[in-house]
Design a protein around this motif. Structure first.
Motif, PDB file in Angstrom:
ATOM      1  N   PRO A   1       0.829  -1.204   0.000  1.00  0.00           N
ATOM      2  CA  PRO A   1       0.000   0.000   0.000  1.00  0.00           C
ATOM      3  C   PRO A   1       0.856   1.244   0.000  1.00  0.00           C
ATOM      4  CG  PRO A   1      -0.028  -1.023   2.166  1.00  0.00           C
ATOM      5  CD  PRO A   1       0.682  -1.972   1.244  1.00  0.00           C
ATOM      6  N   ALA A   2       0.492   2.176  -0.850  1.00  0.00           N
ATOM      7  CA  ALA A   2       1.255   3.417  -0.939  1.00  0.00           C
ATOM      8  C   ALA A   2       0.538   4.509  -0.150  1.00  0.00           C
ATOM      9  CB  ALA A   2       1.389   3.837  -2.400  1.00  0.00           C
ATOM     10  N   GLU A   3       1.281   5.184   0.693  1.00  0.00           N
ATOM     11  CA  GLU A   3       0.751   6.321   1.453  1.00  0.00           C
ATOM     12  C   GLU A   3      -0.520   5.946   2.212  1.00  0.00           C
ATOM     13  OE1 GLU A   3       2.048   9.104  -2.275  1.00  0.00           O
ATOM     14  OE2 GLU A   3       0.503   9.838  -0.957  1.00  0.00           O
ATOM     15  N   ALA A   4      -0.446   4.855   2.948  1.00  0.00           N
ATOM     16  CA  ALA A   4      -1.669   4.359   3.588  1.00  0.00           C
ATOM     17  C   ALA A   4      -2.164   5.278   4.687  1.00  0.00           C
ATOM     18  CB  ALA A   4      -1.419   2.959   4.166  1.00  0.00           C
TER      19      ALA A   4
ATOM     20  N   ASP B   1      -2.729   5.631 -11.522  1.00  0.00           N
ATOM     21  CA  ASP B   1      -1.857   5.682 -10.348  1.00  0.00           C
ATOM     22  C   ASP B   1      -2.692   5.686  -9.071  1.00  0.00           C
ATOM     23  OD1 ASP B   1      -0.019   6.241  -8.341  1.00  0.00           O
ATOM     24  OD2 ASP B   1       1.136   7.618  -9.588  1.00  0.00           O
ATOM     25  N   PRO B   2      -2.664   4.593  -8.281  1.00  0.00           N
ATOM     26  CA  PRO B   2      -3.507   4.514  -7.081  1.00  0.00           C
ATOM     27  C   PRO B   2      -3.095   5.492  -5.988  1.00  0.00           C
ATOM     28  CG  PRO B   2      -2.037   2.631  -7.183  1.00  0.00           C
ATOM     29  CD  PRO B   2      -1.890   3.352  -8.490  1.00  0.00           C
ATOM     30  N   ARG B   3      -1.942   6.132  -6.127  1.00  0.00           N
ATOM     31  CA  ARG B   3      -1.562   7.135  -5.136  1.00  0.00           C
ATOM     32  C   ARG B   3      -2.441   8.375  -5.228  1.00  0.00           C
ATOM     33  NH1 ARG B   3       4.775   6.814  -6.556  1.00  0.00           N
ATOM     34  NH2 ARG B   3       3.782   6.892  -8.598  1.00  0.00           N
ATOM     35  N   ARG B   4      -3.277   8.460  -6.260  1.00  0.00           N
ATOM     36  CA  ARG B   4      -4.273   9.537  -6.373  1.00  0.00           C
ATOM     37  C   ARG B   4      -5.568   9.209  -5.626  1.00  0.00           C
ATOM     38  NH1 ARG B   4      -3.827  13.307 -10.589  1.00  0.00           N
ATOM     39  NH2 ARG B   4      -2.075  13.007 -12.022  1.00  0.00           N
ATOM     40  N   TRP B   5      -5.734   7.976  -5.201  1.00  0.00           N
ATOM     41  CA  TRP B   5      -7.000   7.505  -4.622  1.00  0.00           C
ATOM     42  C   TRP B   5      -7.271   8.224  -3.308  1.00  0.00           C
ATOM     43  CZ3 TRP B   5      -7.777   1.829  -2.597  1.00  0.00           C
ATOM     44  CH2 TRP B   5      -9.146   1.609  -2.380  1.00  0.00           C
ATOM     45  N   ASN B   6      -8.405   8.921  -3.228  1.00  0.00           N
ATOM     46  CA  ASN B   6      -8.697   9.738  -2.052  1.00  0.00           C
ATOM     47  C   ASN B   6      -8.818   8.895  -0.778  1.00  0.00           C
ATOM     48  OD1 ASN B   6     -11.235   8.609  -2.616  1.00  0.00           O
ATOM     49  ND2 ASN B   6     -12.072  10.505  -3.449  1.00  0.00           N
TER      50      ASN B   6
ATOM     51  N   ALA C   1      -3.692  -6.050  -2.704  1.00  0.00           N
ATOM     52  CA  ALA C   1      -2.877  -6.913  -3.566  1.00  0.00           C
ATOM     53  C   ALA C   1      -3.116  -6.595  -5.032  1.00  0.00           C
ATOM     54  CB  ALA C   1      -3.198  -8.383  -3.288  1.00  0.00           C
ATOM     55  N   PHE C   2      -4.291  -6.029  -5.344  1.00  0.00           N
ATOM     56  CA  PHE C   2      -4.634  -5.748  -6.731  1.00  0.00           C
ATOM     57  C   PHE C   2      -4.471  -4.281  -7.093  1.00  0.00           C
ATOM     58  CE2 PHE C   2      -6.899  -9.544  -5.480  1.00  0.00           C
ATOM     59  CZ  PHE C   2      -6.668 -10.401  -6.541  1.00  0.00           C
ATOM     60  N   VAL C   3      -4.594  -3.386  -6.136  1.00  0.00           N
ATOM     61  CA  VAL C   3      -4.570  -1.961  -6.462  1.00  0.00           C
ATOM     62  C   VAL C   3      -3.413  -1.213  -5.806  1.00  0.00           C
ATOM     63  CG1 VAL C   3      -7.076  -1.978  -6.759  1.00  0.00           C
ATOM     64  CG2 VAL C   3      -6.114  -1.243  -4.577  1.00  0.00           C
ATOM     65  N   GLY C   4      -2.614  -1.873  -4.964  1.00  0.00           N
ATOM     66  CA  GLY C   4      -1.475  -1.192  -4.358  1.00  0.00           C
ATOM     67  C   GLY C   4      -0.446  -0.816  -5.416  1.00  0.00           C
ATOM     68  N   TRP C   5       0.082   0.392  -5.330  1.00  0.00           N
ATOM     69  CA  TRP C   5       1.008   0.869  -6.362  1.00  0.00           C
ATOM     70  C   TRP C   5       2.282   0.047  -6.395  1.00  0.00           C
ATOM     71  CZ3 TRP C   5       6.042   2.673  -6.501  1.00  0.00           C
ATOM     72  CH2 TRP C   5       6.434   3.261  -7.720  1.00  0.00           C
ATOM     73  N   ARG C   6       2.786  -0.182  -7.585  1.00  0.00           N
ATOM     74  CA  ARG C   6       4.103  -0.765  -7.799  1.00  0.00           C
ATOM     75  C   ARG C   6       4.639  -0.240  -9.132  1.00  0.00           C
ATOM     76  NH1 ARG C   6       0.337  -4.866  -7.980  1.00  0.00           N
ATOM     77  NH2 ARG C   6       0.853  -5.380  -5.837  1.00  0.00           N
ATOM     78  N   PRO C   7       5.946  -0.242  -9.337  1.00  0.00           N
ATOM     79  CA  PRO C   7       6.516   0.320 -10.567  1.00  0.00           C
ATOM     80  C   PRO C   7       6.331  -0.610 -11.757  1.00  0.00           C
ATOM     81  CG  PRO C   7       8.264  -0.549  -9.177  1.00  0.00           C
ATOM     82  CD  PRO C   7       6.999  -0.661  -8.379  1.00  0.00           C
ATOM     83  N   ALA C   8       5.100  -0.665 -12.270  1.00  0.00           N
ATOM     84  CA  ALA C   8       4.768  -1.523 -13.402  1.00  0.00           C
ATOM     85  C   ALA C   8       3.826  -0.773 -14.332  1.00  0.00           C
ATOM     86  CB  ALA C   8       4.132  -2.822 -12.910  1.00  0.00           C
TER      87      ALA C   8
END
Length: 459
Positions: A8-11, A100-105, A120-127
Protein backbone atom coordinates in the motif's frame (compact mmCIF):
# COMPACT_ATOMS: atom_id res chain seq x y z
CA UNK A 1 13.85 -4.85 -3.08
CA UNK A 2 10.23 -4.47 -2.09
CA UNK A 3 7.75 -7.33 -2.18
CA UNK A 4 5.67 -7.48 -5.37
CA UNK A 5 2.45 -7.77 -3.40
CA UNK A 6 0.82 -6.05 -0.45
CA UNK A 7 2.51 -2.68 -0.98
CA UNK A 8 0.00 0.00 0.00
CA UNK A 9 1.26 3.42 -0.94
CA UNK A 10 0.75 6.32 1.45
CA UNK A 11 -1.67 4.36 3.59
CA UNK A 12 -1.70 6.84 6.46
CA UNK A 13 -3.99 6.12 9.41
CA UNK A 14 -5.75 2.82 8.99
CA UNK A 15 -9.50 2.41 8.90
CA UNK A 16 -9.38 0.57 12.23
CA UNK A 17 -7.24 3.26 13.87
CA UNK A 18 -9.70 5.94 12.83
CA UNK A 19 -12.44 4.01 14.64
CA UNK A 20 -10.62 4.00 18.00
CA UNK A 21 -11.57 6.34 20.83
CA UNK A 22 -10.09 9.75 20.25
CA UNK A 23 -10.26 9.46 16.48
CA UNK A 24 -12.91 10.72 14.11
CA UNK A 25 -15.32 8.01 13.00
CA UNK A 26 -14.61 6.46 9.60
CA UNK A 27 -17.19 8.14 7.38
CA UNK A 28 -17.06 8.44 3.61
CA UNK A 29 -15.35 11.66 2.47
CA UNK A 30 -17.11 14.32 0.42
CA UNK A 31 -17.65 13.11 -3.14
CA UNK A 32 -17.42 9.44 -2.23
CA UNK A 33 -20.20 7.32 -3.80
CA UNK A 34 -21.36 6.34 -0.32
CA UNK A 35 -22.49 9.93 0.33
CA UNK A 36 -24.37 10.31 -2.93
CA UNK A 37 -27.59 8.43 -2.44
CA UNK A 38 -28.24 4.70 -2.28
CA UNK A 39 -25.92 2.44 -0.35
CA UNK A 40 -23.16 1.01 -2.58
CA UNK A 41 -23.76 -2.57 -3.68
CA UNK A 42 -21.08 -4.96 -2.33
CA UNK A 43 -18.77 -6.59 -4.88
CA UNK A 44 -17.54 -9.04 -2.26
CA UNK A 45 -18.91 -11.85 -0.11
CA UNK A 46 -19.70 -15.56 -0.44
CA UNK A 47 -22.76 -15.02 -2.60
CA UNK A 48 -20.80 -13.23 -5.30
CA UNK A 49 -20.09 -15.92 -7.87
CA UNK A 50 -20.34 -16.46 -11.61
CA UNK A 51 -24.08 -17.05 -11.48
CA UNK A 52 -24.89 -14.00 -9.35
CA UNK A 53 -22.71 -11.40 -11.09
CA UNK A 54 -24.70 -10.92 -14.35
CA UNK A 55 -27.93 -10.35 -12.43
CA UNK A 56 -26.16 -7.87 -10.17
CA UNK A 57 -24.89 -5.87 -13.15
CA UNK A 58 -28.37 -5.61 -14.65
CA UNK A 59 -29.88 -4.56 -11.33
CA UNK A 60 -27.23 -1.86 -10.93
CA UNK A 61 -27.77 -0.70 -14.51
CA UNK A 62 -31.51 -0.46 -13.94
CA UNK A 63 -31.11 1.43 -10.65
CA UNK A 64 -28.20 3.75 -11.45
CA UNK A 65 -27.57 3.77 -15.19
CA UNK A 66 -24.14 3.19 -16.77
CA UNK A 67 -22.15 4.12 -13.64
CA UNK A 68 -23.07 2.65 -10.25
CA UNK A 69 -21.79 2.96 -6.64
CA UNK A 70 -20.23 -0.24 -5.29
CA UNK A 71 -18.22 -1.39 -2.28
CA UNK A 72 -15.05 -3.44 -2.83
CA UNK A 73 -14.70 -4.22 0.88
CA UNK A 74 -16.39 -2.88 4.02
CA UNK A 75 -16.03 0.91 3.90
CA UNK A 76 -14.09 0.84 0.61
CA UNK A 77 -16.26 2.42 -2.06
CA UNK A 78 -15.83 2.96 -5.80
CA UNK A 79 -17.74 3.52 -9.02
CA UNK A 80 -18.43 0.55 -11.29
CA UNK A 81 -18.52 1.61 -14.95
CA UNK A 82 -21.20 -0.54 -16.60
CA UNK A 83 -21.77 1.35 -19.85
CA UNK A 84 -19.84 0.48 -23.02
CA UNK A 85 -19.39 4.09 -24.13
CA UNK A 86 -18.58 5.27 -20.62
CA UNK A 87 -15.99 2.51 -20.23
CA UNK A 88 -14.36 3.50 -23.52
CA UNK A 89 -14.09 7.08 -22.27
CA UNK A 90 -12.51 6.03 -18.97
CA UNK A 91 -10.09 3.65 -20.70
CA UNK A 92 -9.01 6.11 -23.38
CA UNK A 93 -8.85 9.49 -21.65
CA UNK A 94 -5.76 9.37 -19.43
CA UNK A 95 -5.92 13.11 -18.89
CA UNK A 96 -9.08 12.58 -16.82
CA UNK A 97 -8.61 9.04 -15.50
CA UNK A 98 -5.24 8.05 -14.06
CA UNK A 99 -3.89 4.55 -13.34
CA UNK A 100 -1.86 5.68 -10.35
CA UNK A 101 -3.51 4.51 -7.08
CA UNK A 102 -1.56 7.14 -5.14
CA UNK A 103 -4.27 9.54 -6.37
CA UNK A 104 -7.00 7.50 -4.62
CA UNK A 105 -8.70 9.74 -2.05
CA UNK A 106 -9.60 6.90 0.36
CA UNK A 107 -5.99 5.72 0.40
CA UNK A 108 -4.54 9.21 0.84
CA UNK A 109 -6.92 9.84 3.73
CA UNK A 110 -5.96 6.59 5.50
CA UNK A 111 -9.35 4.94 5.04
CA UNK A 112 -8.05 1.67 3.53
CA UNK A 113 -6.48 -0.80 5.99
CA UNK A 114 -2.94 -1.78 5.12
CA UNK A 115 -3.99 -5.44 5.21
CA UNK A 116 -7.09 -4.96 3.04
CA UNK A 117 -7.32 -7.82 0.52
CA UNK A 118 -7.89 -5.41 -2.35
CA UNK A 119 -4.43 -3.87 -1.87
CA UNK A 120 -2.88 -6.91 -3.57
CA UNK A 121 -4.63 -5.75 -6.73
CA UNK A 122 -4.57 -1.96 -6.46
CA UNK A 123 -1.48 -1.19 -4.36
CA UNK A 124 1.01 0.87 -6.36
CA UNK A 125 4.10 -0.76 -7.80
CA UNK A 126 6.52 0.32 -10.57
CA UNK A 127 4.77 -1.52 -13.40
CA UNK A 128 2.96 -0.54 -16.58
CA UNK A 129 -0.46 -1.24 -15.04
CA UNK A 130 -0.01 1.61 -12.53
CA UNK A 131 1.61 4.25 -14.76
CA UNK A 132 0.37 6.99 -17.07
CA UNK A 133 1.70 8.84 -20.08
CA UNK A 134 5.40 8.66 -20.90
CA UNK A 135 6.25 6.29 -18.03
CA UNK A 136 3.52 3.89 -19.13
CA UNK A 137 4.61 4.04 -22.77
CA UNK A 138 8.21 3.33 -21.75
CA UNK A 139 7.34 0.18 -19.77
CA UNK A 140 4.65 -1.00 -22.18
CA UNK A 141 7.12 -0.79 -25.08
CA UNK A 142 9.50 -3.12 -23.23
CA UNK A 143 6.75 -5.62 -22.34
CA UNK A 144 5.08 -5.53 -25.77
CA UNK A 145 8.39 -5.94 -27.61
CA UNK A 146 9.46 -8.81 -25.34
CA UNK A 147 6.18 -10.62 -26.00
CA UNK A 148 6.25 -9.87 -29.73
CA UNK A 149 9.50 -11.83 -30.00
CA UNK A 150 7.83 -15.01 -28.76
CA UNK A 151 7.91 -17.50 -31.64
CA UNK A 152 4.33 -18.55 -32.35
CA UNK A 153 5.29 -22.00 -33.65
CA UNK A 154 7.49 -22.66 -30.64
CA UNK A 155 4.82 -21.41 -28.23
CA UNK A 156 2.23 -23.70 -29.80
CA UNK A 157 4.61 -26.65 -29.51
CA UNK A 158 5.32 -25.73 -25.87
CA UNK A 159 1.62 -25.48 -24.97
CA UNK A 160 0.76 -28.73 -26.71
CA UNK A 161 3.58 -30.62 -25.01
CA UNK A 162 2.56 -29.20 -21.63
CA UNK A 163 -1.11 -30.04 -22.26
CA UNK A 164 -0.26 -33.62 -23.22
CA UNK A 165 1.83 -34.12 -20.09
CA UNK A 166 -1.06 -32.90 -17.95
CA UNK A 167 -3.57 -35.13 -19.78
CA UNK A 168 -1.23 -38.12 -19.30
CA UNK A 169 -1.18 -37.42 -15.56
CA UNK A 170 -4.92 -38.13 -15.20
CA UNK A 171 -5.90 -40.09 -18.33
CA UNK A 172 -5.68 -43.54 -16.68
CA UNK A 173 -8.35 -42.57 -14.14
CA UNK A 174 -10.92 -41.95 -16.91
CA UNK A 175 -12.07 -38.89 -14.98
CA UNK A 176 -10.61 -35.52 -14.00
CA UNK A 177 -11.40 -32.07 -12.70
CA UNK A 178 -10.24 -29.90 -15.57
CA UNK A 179 -9.87 -26.77 -13.44
CA UNK A 180 -7.17 -27.82 -10.92
CA UNK A 181 -5.70 -30.61 -13.06
CA UNK A 182 -5.55 -28.80 -16.41
CA UNK A 183 -6.69 -25.18 -16.78
CA UNK A 184 -5.01 -24.05 -13.56
CA UNK A 185 -1.68 -25.76 -14.16
CA UNK A 186 -1.15 -25.19 -17.87
CA UNK A 187 -0.87 -21.37 -18.12
CA UNK A 188 1.63 -20.93 -15.30
CA UNK A 189 3.81 -23.77 -16.58
CA UNK A 190 3.91 -22.16 -20.02
CA UNK A 191 4.49 -18.68 -18.60
CA UNK A 192 7.39 -19.99 -16.50
CA UNK A 193 9.00 -21.43 -19.63
CA UNK A 194 8.54 -18.15 -21.50
CA UNK A 195 10.24 -16.32 -18.64
CA UNK A 196 13.22 -18.66 -18.83
CA UNK A 197 12.55 -20.50 -15.57
CA UNK A 198 13.82 -24.08 -15.25
CA UNK A 199 11.35 -26.86 -14.48
CA UNK A 200 12.15 -27.19 -10.77
CA UNK A 201 11.99 -23.44 -10.17
CA UNK A 202 8.81 -23.31 -12.25
CA UNK A 203 7.11 -25.66 -9.79
CA UNK A 204 8.22 -23.48 -6.87
CA UNK A 205 7.04 -20.36 -8.68
CA UNK A 206 3.64 -21.91 -9.42
CA UNK A 207 3.22 -22.84 -5.73
CA UNK A 208 4.17 -19.32 -4.62
CA UNK A 209 1.75 -17.72 -7.09
CA UNK A 210 -1.09 -20.00 -5.98
CA UNK A 211 -0.38 -19.14 -2.33
CA UNK A 212 -0.28 -15.43 -3.07
CA UNK A 213 -3.57 -15.45 -4.96
CA UNK A 214 -5.30 -17.47 -2.22
CA UNK A 215 -5.63 -14.36 0.01
CA UNK A 216 -5.03 -16.49 3.10
CA UNK A 217 -2.87 -16.13 6.19
CA UNK A 218 0.03 -17.61 4.21
CA UNK A 219 -0.30 -15.19 1.29
CA UNK A 220 2.31 -12.73 2.55
CA UNK A 221 4.90 -15.48 2.90
CA UNK A 222 4.00 -16.84 -0.55
CA UNK A 223 4.36 -13.34 -1.97
CA UNK A 224 7.84 -13.02 -0.49
CA UNK A 225 8.84 -16.40 -1.96
CA UNK A 226 7.58 -15.30 -5.37
CA UNK A 227 9.59 -12.09 -5.14
CA UNK A 228 12.72 -14.00 -4.13
CA UNK A 229 12.34 -16.45 -7.03
CA UNK A 230 11.86 -13.67 -9.55
CA UNK A 231 14.72 -11.58 -8.18
CA UNK A 232 17.05 -14.60 -8.44
CA UNK A 233 15.82 -15.14 -12.00
CA UNK A 234 16.53 -11.51 -12.93
CA UNK A 235 20.00 -11.63 -11.44
CA UNK A 236 20.74 -14.86 -13.32
CA UNK A 237 19.51 -13.39 -16.62
CA UNK A 238 21.65 -10.29 -16.08
CA UNK A 239 24.66 -12.61 -15.92
CA UNK A 240 23.59 -15.11 -18.57
CA UNK A 241 20.90 -13.76 -20.94
CA UNK A 242 18.83 -16.26 -22.90
CA UNK A 243 16.10 -16.34 -25.52
CA UNK A 244 13.31 -15.56 -23.08
CA UNK A 245 10.98 -12.75 -22.03
CA UNK A 246 12.99 -11.88 -18.89
CA UNK A 247 16.24 -11.41 -20.84
CA UNK A 248 14.45 -9.28 -23.46
CA UNK A 249 12.99 -7.02 -20.76
CA UNK A 250 16.43 -6.56 -19.22
CA UNK A 251 18.06 -5.76 -22.57
CA UNK A 252 15.33 -3.46 -23.88
CA UNK A 253 16.38 0.12 -24.79
CA UNK A 254 13.75 1.40 -22.34
CA UNK A 255 16.33 0.66 -19.63
CA UNK A 256 14.06 -0.92 -17.01
CA UNK A 257 15.60 -1.31 -13.56
CA UNK A 258 15.66 -4.73 -11.91
CA UNK A 259 12.77 -3.61 -9.69
CA UNK A 260 10.72 -2.48 -12.71
CA UNK A 261 11.41 -5.78 -14.49
CA UNK A 262 10.35 -7.72 -11.38
CA UNK A 263 7.07 -5.87 -10.94
CA UNK A 264 6.19 -5.99 -14.63
CA UNK A 265 6.79 -9.74 -14.58
CA UNK A 266 4.49 -9.99 -11.54
CA UNK A 267 1.75 -8.17 -13.45
CA UNK A 268 2.26 -10.44 -16.46
CA UNK A 269 2.12 -13.57 -14.30
CA UNK A 270 -0.88 -12.64 -12.17
CA UNK A 271 -2.93 -11.19 -15.04
CA UNK A 272 -1.93 -13.84 -17.58
CA UNK A 273 -2.27 -16.89 -15.36
CA UNK A 274 -5.70 -16.19 -13.84
CA UNK A 275 -7.39 -14.91 -17.00
CA UNK A 276 -6.01 -17.64 -19.25
CA UNK A 277 -7.05 -20.29 -16.72
CA UNK A 278 -10.60 -18.91 -16.73
CA UNK A 279 -10.66 -18.59 -20.52
CA UNK A 280 -9.63 -22.24 -20.98
CA UNK A 281 -12.05 -23.61 -18.37
CA UNK A 282 -15.03 -21.56 -19.56
CA UNK A 283 -14.48 -22.47 -23.22
CA UNK A 284 -14.36 -26.16 -22.30
CA UNK A 285 -17.53 -25.70 -20.23
CA UNK A 286 -19.57 -24.23 -23.09
CA UNK A 287 -18.30 -26.92 -25.47
CA UNK A 288 -19.47 -29.55 -22.97
CA UNK A 289 -22.85 -27.95 -22.26
CA UNK A 290 -23.86 -26.41 -25.60
CA UNK A 291 -24.60 -29.22 -28.11
CA UNK A 292 -25.34 -26.78 -30.96
CA UNK A 293 -22.01 -25.00 -30.53
CA UNK A 294 -20.15 -28.30 -30.25
CA UNK A 295 -21.85 -29.59 -33.40
CA UNK A 296 -21.04 -26.40 -35.31
CA UNK A 297 -17.42 -26.69 -34.24
CA UNK A 298 -17.17 -30.38 -35.16
CA UNK A 299 -18.85 -29.73 -38.51
CA UNK A 300 -16.55 -26.88 -39.38
CA UNK A 301 -19.23 -24.18 -39.32
CA UNK A 302 -17.47 -22.46 -36.43
CA UNK A 303 -13.79 -22.34 -35.54
CA UNK A 304 -12.22 -22.67 -32.10
CA UNK A 305 -11.47 -18.94 -32.36
CA UNK A 306 -15.20 -18.29 -32.81
CA UNK A 307 -15.86 -20.21 -29.59
CA UNK A 308 -13.10 -18.25 -27.82
CA UNK A 309 -14.67 -14.97 -28.90
CA UNK A 310 -18.12 -16.04 -27.72
CA UNK A 311 -16.59 -16.69 -24.30
CA UNK A 312 -14.93 -13.25 -24.30
CA UNK A 313 -18.31 -11.65 -25.02
CA UNK A 314 -20.53 -13.67 -22.69
CA UNK A 315 -18.18 -14.79 -19.92
CA UNK A 316 -15.05 -12.60 -20.02
CA UNK A 317 -12.36 -14.09 -17.76
CA UNK A 318 -11.89 -10.73 -16.05
CA UNK A 319 -15.25 -9.34 -14.96
CA UNK A 320 -14.14 -6.09 -13.36
CA UNK A 321 -10.75 -4.51 -13.84
CA UNK A 322 -9.18 -2.22 -11.24
CA UNK A 323 -8.78 0.65 -11.47
CA UNK A 324 -8.78 4.27 -12.65
CA UNK A 325 -8.75 7.41 -10.48
CA UNK A 326 -10.48 10.61 -11.44
CA UNK A 327 -7.98 13.43 -11.98
CA UNK A 328 -10.65 16.14 -11.59
CA UNK A 329 -14.29 16.55 -10.67
CA UNK A 330 -16.41 15.48 -13.64
CA UNK A 331 -19.75 14.09 -14.74
CA UNK A 332 -19.82 10.49 -15.99
CA UNK A 333 -22.87 8.39 -16.81
CA UNK A 334 -25.15 10.70 -14.87
CA UNK A 335 -23.00 10.56 -11.72
CA UNK A 336 -20.90 13.27 -10.09
CA UNK A 337 -17.41 11.77 -9.86
CA UNK A 338 -14.95 13.64 -7.66
CA UNK A 339 -11.21 13.96 -8.05
CA UNK A 340 -9.55 10.96 -6.42
CA UNK A 341 -12.56 8.63 -6.72
CA UNK A 342 -11.79 5.08 -7.83
CA UNK A 343 -13.50 3.77 -10.97
CA UNK A 344 -13.60 0.03 -11.69
CA UNK A 345 -13.93 -1.02 -15.33
CA UNK A 346 -16.96 -3.31 -15.60
CA UNK A 347 -15.76 -5.28 -18.63
CA UNK A 348 -18.46 -7.97 -18.44
CA UNK A 349 -21.26 -5.48 -17.85
CA UNK A 350 -20.12 -3.29 -20.76
CA UNK A 351 -20.23 -6.36 -23.03
CA UNK A 352 -23.96 -6.67 -22.35
CA UNK A 353 -24.82 -2.97 -22.55
CA UNK A 354 -28.16 -2.87 -24.43
CA UNK A 355 -27.34 0.62 -25.69
CA UNK A 356 -24.67 -0.68 -28.07
CA UNK A 357 -25.24 -4.41 -28.71
CA UNK A 358 -27.62 -5.54 -31.48
CA UNK A 359 -30.04 -8.45 -31.32
CA UNK A 360 -30.94 -8.08 -27.70
CA UNK A 361 -27.35 -8.12 -26.52
CA UNK A 362 -26.29 -11.28 -28.35
CA UNK A 363 -22.81 -10.87 -29.85
CA UNK A 364 -22.22 -11.53 -33.54
CA UNK A 365 -19.79 -14.33 -34.42
CA UNK A 366 -16.45 -12.89 -35.47
CA UNK A 367 -17.08 -9.59 -33.70
CA UNK A 368 -14.11 -8.67 -31.48
CA UNK A 369 -15.36 -5.31 -30.25
CA UNK A 370 -15.81 -6.80 -26.78
CA UNK A 371 -14.13 -5.26 -23.73
CA UNK A 372 -12.48 -8.46 -22.45
CA UNK A 373 -9.00 -7.00 -23.01
CA UNK A 374 -10.00 -3.44 -22.00
CA UNK A 375 -9.36 -0.58 -24.44
CA UNK A 376 -7.23 2.49 -25.00
CA UNK A 377 -3.52 2.83 -24.15
CA UNK A 378 -3.75 0.05 -21.55
CA UNK A 379 -5.28 -2.60 -23.81
CA UNK A 380 -3.78 -5.95 -22.80
CA UNK A 381 -0.43 -6.36 -24.62
CA UNK A 382 -0.52 -10.16 -24.20
CA UNK A 383 -3.80 -10.97 -25.89
CA UNK A 384 -2.21 -12.70 -28.91
CA UNK A 385 -0.11 -15.19 -26.89
CA UNK A 386 -3.03 -15.64 -24.48
CA UNK A 387 -5.30 -16.58 -27.40
CA UNK A 388 -2.72 -19.00 -28.80
CA UNK A 389 -2.26 -20.66 -25.40
CA UNK A 390 -6.02 -20.97 -24.86
CA UNK A 391 -6.75 -22.20 -28.37
CA UNK A 392 -4.02 -24.84 -28.23
CA UNK A 393 -5.07 -25.98 -24.74
CA UNK A 394 -8.69 -26.39 -25.83
CA UNK A 395 -7.78 -28.10 -29.11
CA UNK A 396 -5.40 -30.55 -27.44
CA UNK A 397 -7.78 -31.80 -24.77
CA UNK A 398 -10.61 -32.06 -27.32
CA UNK A 399 -8.52 -34.22 -29.63
CA UNK A 400 -7.11 -36.45 -26.90
CA UNK A 401 -10.41 -36.86 -25.00
CA UNK A 402 -13.01 -36.61 -27.79
CA UNK A 403 -15.80 -38.29 -25.79
CA UNK A 404 -15.37 -36.39 -22.53
CA UNK A 405 -18.58 -35.28 -20.87
CA UNK A 406 -19.59 -33.50 -17.69
CA UNK A 407 -19.56 -35.76 -14.64
CA UNK A 408 -22.22 -33.67 -12.87
CA UNK A 409 -25.33 -31.82 -14.04
CA UNK A 410 -24.52 -28.38 -15.42
CA UNK A 411 -26.52 -26.63 -12.69
CA UNK A 412 -24.23 -28.20 -10.06
CA UNK A 413 -21.07 -26.59 -11.41
CA UNK A 414 -19.49 -24.34 -8.79
CA UNK A 415 -18.07 -20.91 -9.55
CA UNK A 416 -15.22 -19.25 -7.72
CA UNK A 417 -16.26 -16.15 -5.80
CA UNK A 418 -14.41 -13.00 -6.81
CA UNK A 419 -15.32 -9.40 -7.65
CA UNK A 420 -12.60 -9.32 -10.33
CA UNK A 421 -12.78 -12.55 -12.30
CA UNK A 422 -15.37 -15.07 -13.37
CA UNK A 423 -14.07 -18.60 -13.24
CA UNK A 424 -15.19 -22.09 -12.42
CA UNK A 425 -14.03 -23.62 -9.17
CA UNK A 426 -14.36 -27.09 -10.69
CA UNK A 427 -15.14 -28.75 -14.03
CA UNK A 428 -15.43 -32.52 -13.39
CA UNK A 429 -15.48 -34.68 -16.54
CA UNK A 430 -15.38 -38.36 -17.40
CA UNK A 431 -14.16 -40.07 -20.58
CA UNK A 432 -12.99 -43.39 -22.01
CA UNK A 433 -9.39 -44.16 -22.96
CA UNK A 434 -7.67 -41.12 -24.42
CA UNK A 435 -7.00 -40.87 -28.15
CA UNK A 436 -3.65 -42.54 -28.86
CA UNK A 437 -2.50 -40.20 -31.63
CA UNK A 438 0.23 -37.77 -30.70
CA UNK A 439 1.15 -34.52 -32.39
CA UNK A 440 4.67 -34.59 -33.79
CA UNK A 441 5.12 -31.04 -32.52
CA UNK A 442 5.33 -32.45 -29.01
CA UNK A 443 8.60 -34.15 -29.84
CA UNK A 444 12.10 -32.68 -30.11
CA UNK A 445 12.22 -29.09 -31.21
CA UNK A 446 12.82 -28.49 -34.90
CA UNK A 447 13.66 -25.16 -36.39
CA UNK A 448 10.70 -23.18 -37.70
CA UNK A 449 10.44 -19.73 -39.22
CA UNK A 450 9.70 -17.04 -36.66
CA UNK A 451 6.01 -16.27 -36.41
CA UNK A 452 4.87 -13.81 -33.70
CA UNK A 453 2.48 -15.42 -31.26
CA UNK A 454 -1.13 -15.20 -32.39
CA UNK A 455 -0.37 -14.47 -36.05
CA UNK A 456 -0.87 -16.76 -39.00
CA UNK A 457 -2.51 -19.57 -37.03
CA UNK A 458 -6.22 -18.80 -36.88
CA UNK A 459 -8.42 -21.88 -37.16
Amino acid sequence: MTSPFHEPAEAGTSFRESSLPGHSPAVPPPGCPARQGPRPAPLYGPGLDGDALPALYERLRAEHGPVAPVALAPGVHAWLVLGYRELLRVAREEQDFSHDPRRWNLLREGRVPADSPIMAFVGWRPALMFADGRQHRRMRAAVADALAEVNGHELRRMVRATAERLIDSFAARREADLVPHYAHKLPIQVIAQLLGVDERTGVQLAEAIAGTAAASADSADASRRMGQILLALIQEKRRRPGDDVTSRLLAHPAGLSDEEVLHNIVVMIVAGNQTTKNWIATTLRILLTDPALRSSLTGGHLTVDDALDLVLWRFPPTQNFPARYAVRDLRLGGQDVRAGDMLVLGLAAANTDPEVLPDGGRPVTGNRAHMAFSAGPHTCPAQDPARLITRTAVDTVRHHLPDMELAVPEDRLVWASSPWTKGLAALPVRFTAPHAARHTAAGPHTATPHTPAGQGDRR
